[in-house]
Design an enzyme around this catalytic site. Structure first.
Site, mmCIF file in Angstrom:
data_model
loop_
_atom_site.group_PDB
_atom_site.id
_atom_site.type_symbol
_atom_site.label_atom_id
_atom_site.label_comp_id
_atom_site.label_asym_id
_atom_site.label_seq_id
_atom_site.Cartn_x
_atom_site.Cartn_y
_atom_site.Cartn_z
ATOM 1 N N LYS A 209 0.842 -1.202 0.000
ATOM 2 C CA LYS A 209 0.000 0.000 0.000
ATOM 3 C C LYS A 209 0.879 1.255 0.000
ATOM 4 O O LYS A 209 0.685 2.159 -0.781
ATOM 5 C CB LYS A 209 -0.904 -0.038 1.238
ATOM 6 N N GLU A 215 10.934 -4.508 4.034
ATOM 7 C CA GLU A 215 11.047 -5.912 3.624
ATOM 8 C C GLU A 215 10.607 -6.085 2.169
ATOM 9 O O GLU A 215 11.263 -6.770 1.377
ATOM 10 C CB GLU A 215 10.170 -6.807 4.513
ATOM 11 N N GLY A 270 -4.284 -1.881 5.573
ATOM 12 C CA GLY A 270 -3.538 -3.020 5.040
ATOM 13 C C GLY A 270 -4.184 -4.351 5.395
ATOM 14 O O GLY A 270 -4.337 -5.236 4.552
ATOM 15 N N ARG A 271 -4.587 -4.503 6.660
ATOM 16 C CA ARG A 271 -5.136 -5.796 7.090
ATOM 17 C C ARG A 271 -6.551 -6.038 6.584
ATOM 18 O O ARG A 271 -7.138 -7.084 6.838
ATOM 19 C CB ARG A 271 -5.057 -5.907 8.618
ATOM 20 N N GLU A 356 -3.422 -6.055 15.559
ATOM 21 C CA GLU A 356 -2.989 -4.753 15.038
ATOM 22 C C GLU A 356 -4.132 -3.738 15.157
ATOM 23 O O GLU A 356 -3.903 -2.542 15.277
ATOM 24 C CB GLU A 356 -2.526 -4.889 13.575
ATOM 25 N N HIS A 387 -3.096 -32.385 20.024
ATOM 26 C CA HIS A 387 -1.925 -33.157 20.473
ATOM 27 C C HIS A 387 -0.773 -32.223 20.811
ATOM 28 O O HIS A 387 0.377 -32.642 20.864
ATOM 29 C CB HIS A 387 -1.523 -34.159 19.383
ATOM 30 N N LYS A 515 10.320 -0.001 13.596
ATOM 31 C CA LYS A 515 10.853 0.293 12.253
ATOM 32 C C LYS A 515 11.932 1.375 12.346
ATOM 33 O O LYS A 515 12.982 1.279 11.715
ATOM 34 C CB LYS A 515 9.738 0.789 11.330
HETATM 35 O O1 F6P Z 1 3.979 -2.561 9.697
HETATM 36 C C1 F6P Z 1 2.623 -2.786 9.681
HETATM 37 C C2 F6P Z 1 2.038 -2.567 8.326
HETATM 38 O O2 F6P Z 1 1.919 -1.220 8.080
HETATM 39 C C3 F6P Z 1 0.702 -3.265 8.188
HETATM 40 O O3 F6P Z 1 -0.337 -2.563 8.736
HETATM 41 C C4 F6P Z 1 0.626 -3.468 6.731
HETATM 42 O O4 F6P Z 1 -0.342 -4.429 6.398
HETATM 43 C C5 F6P Z 1 2.028 -3.901 6.434
HETATM 44 O O5 F6P Z 1 2.833 -3.127 7.294
HETATM 45 C C6 F6P Z 1 2.472 -3.743 4.996
HETATM 46 O O6 F6P Z 1 2.351 -2.430 4.551
HETATM 47 P P1 F6P Z 1 2.434 -2.043 3.023
HETATM 48 O O7 F6P Z 1 1.298 -2.700 2.314
HETATM 49 O O8 F6P Z 1 2.344 -0.553 2.990
HETATM 50 O O9 F6P Z 1 3.753 -2.534 2.491
#
Ligand code: F6P
Length: 551
Positions: A209, A215, A270-271, A356, A387, A515
């Site tokens: 987003k 990452e 995002g979620r 979150e 189990h 971060k």
């Molecule tokens: O670090 C949390 C977060 O902002 C989430 O809320 C989000 O889903 C994820 O990182 C990835 O964010 P993006 O889609 O901006 O890469």
């Protein structure tokens, strides 16, 4: 939208506290014995899902009081504010409009004076066209061979939702495409994915987003380099790299051709983004018609949440039960137990969704809460969990309410596997409910041939307190529509809880500090200097990293 007063000072809160004292020592076993219709009374169906909530520590008074709490907190008005696009995400001054992404009604949804529905519909049409081209081999890789693999690069909400739905709908995968999800910043993850792939038949979708997530960008750059190092040319990149982002400029600057960028909007968290073009890898796997069915199932749950009276409103009931346990029983966790191999990643998705969203300790007005909010979400697929961790559910000192989630029919009806799976699911919730008394344990041991004296000594080990609450959520089969409804159900449960607790379920400032610090620690790891400026533990760990590089 004003949310009245401090929660714990409300009369209804005090009534719930005193009601808790009245029922806390009562056993659900006795309630079931006294009421043969308890299953029918505490049962609700919506959007193809049925919730049996009779195995909860509630009676009619409990539910009436919880419903009053919902009304005092203006839940219906808050729900309406969410659907109509009020800026309920106050700290970011945005609406939370993931429901617009699956709005099959002809209602306009207006943000900043503009109906957003045409752009949403246009994006679904673009997704359809894209899926059609890839699935029908109209869009091919640089060697003119059809694509065989899609690598979705994204993390958090740009990963967990599509990953969950892809797994949940595996029986609907009807193309030859293999879908891979690359999320972690871990050389082992990317290596394991890329080593099996041929660049000429691999399509990448960069899902972010913000287009600023460390990452995702690192993984995307590494995939790009791998592509160029293994036969692809710069000029081939547009054929192989696409993106989904609300930050078109950054995606373009990364080198993605504008026509290959699918939009996202800042009013989708995002979620909550599975329903947007973030669902593209899923749509490629199952086809756009099945993807639309997923959206339709979510829409049905939206309509239910938006219009059903609170007393028959499934997400509201689940939300209030959660509040009941967290705030009155002092519980701090909630287990998610899908009895379905295809739904095995549901706990991971719900961890992000719930923790979150409601892992907050400041109210919307900026005041610290004096009550607990979102629980720790955990769980795993049944029967495997039986189990492993169910022992604690049955006899541990903590009690954790659990959601058993179960399709009544299997996509793979082999022999009597499914009846066995269901029998395990039902017997677990039954055991949590009824437990085993000391007398029952002694009787059982004596019946097995043990002397009474020995049985008396061993029996306490075998006592199971029972009276441990659970929901059972069931449906005929995990079809696209059902899975859509299921995910939307939890989204609304979490939103309704946030509304009652008076927190903002749609921001996530807590993840930012890690971060920020991460960049400084990375500098220290990459420099040769011995760090002095962190706390003693972090300094020591950075030193250890330096020392171990040459071992
Ligand atoms: O670090 C949390 C977060 O902002 C989430 O809320 C989000 O889903 C994820 O990182 C990835 O964010 P993006 O889609 O901006 O890469």
């Amino acid at each position: 939208m004003a949310i009245p007063g401090s929660l714990t000072q409300l009369d209804i809160w005090k009534s719930l506290q005193s009601h808790y004292q009245d029922i806390k020592d009562q056993h659900m076993r006795d309630w079931f014995a006294a009421d043969l219709n308890r299953f029918e009374r505490f049962n609700v169906t919506a959007a193809g899902l049925t919730l049996d909530y009779s195995k909860n520590r509630i009676n009619d008074d409990s539910m009436n009081l919880l419903m009053q709490l919902a009304r005092v907190r203006n839940l219906p008005q808050q729900i309406n504010a969410m659907f109509t696009g009020e800026a309920i995400n106050r700290s970011e001054k945005r609406p939370a409009l993931h429901t617009a992404l699956r709005n099959f009604s002809d209602r306009a949804i207006v943000v900043d004076g503009q109906d957003i529905m045409p752009e949403i519909r246009d994006t679904v049409r673009r997704m359809e066209e894209f899926c059609w081209k890839i699935r029908r081999n109209q869009w091919r890789g640089y060697s003119n061979k059809p694509f065989t693999d899609v690598v979705s690069i994204g993390i958090g909400g740009s990963f967990l939702g599509p990953k969950l739905a892809s797994g949940a709908l595996k029986p609907y995968w009807d193309s030859r495409l293999n879908i891979h999800y690359l999320a972690n910043i871990d050389g082992s993850h990317i290596t394991e994915i890329l080593k099996r792939l041929d660049p000429s038949t691999t399509l990448f979708i960069i899902q972010s987003k913000s287009f600023g997530t460390q990452e995702t960008l690192k993984n995307a750059l590494a995939c790009r380099q791998w592509f160029l190092d293994n036969g692809g040319e710069e000029s081939d990149l547009p054929k192989h790299f696409t993106a989904v982002s609300s930050n078109v400029e950054k995606a373009k600057a990364f080198g993605i051709a504008e026509e290959n960028i699918f939009p996202m909007w800042d009013w989708v968290g995002g979620r909550y983004s599975l329903w947007s073009a973030i669902g593209l890898p899923l749509a490629l796997a199952i086809g756009i018609d099945n993807f639309r069915d997923l959206l339709r199932g979510a829409f049905e749950m939206d309509e239910h949440f938006r219009t059903a009276p609170l007393e028959q409103n499934m997400p509201v009931i689940m939300a209030l039960l959660g509040v009941w346990y967290v705030n009155f029983f002092g519980v701090n966790s909630h287990a998610i137990l899908p009895y379905d191999h295809y739904l095995r990643t549901l706990p991971a998705h719900l961890q992000q969704l719930d923790m979150e969203s409601n892992g907050k300790s400041i109210t919307l007005d900026g005041n610290p809460v004096d009550y607990n909010t979102g629980p720790i979400i955990w769980g795993g697929v049944g029967t495997n969990g039986q189990h492993a961790f169910h022992q604690l559910l049955h006899q541990g000192t903590h009690f954790s309410p659990a959601d058993f989630i179960m399709p009544m029919c299997s996509h793979n009806p082999i022999d009597n596997f499914h009846a066995m799976l269901v029998s395990n699911c039902l017997s677990q919730s039954q055991a949590l409910l009824q437990g085993k008394s000391e007398e029952e344990a002694i009787e059982e041991l004596v019946a097995s041939g043990m002397s009474k004296a020995e049985a008396i000594v061993l029996a306490p080990q075998k006592v199971i307190p029972g009276n441990r609450p659970s929901n059972t959520l069931y449906f005929p089969k995990a079809k696209p529509q059902t899975v859509g409804a299921l995910i939307a159900l939890y989204e609304h449960k979490v939103a309704a809880q946030g509304m009652i607790w008076g927190v903002n379920s749609f921001d996530q400032w807590g993840v930012e500090l890690g971060k920020q610090l991460g960049n400084k620690v990375l500098d220290a790891l990459e420099s040769q200097k011995i760090p002095q400026h962190f706390d003693g533990s972090t300094n020591g760990l950075v030193r250890a990293f330096h020392q171990m590089q040459n071992l």
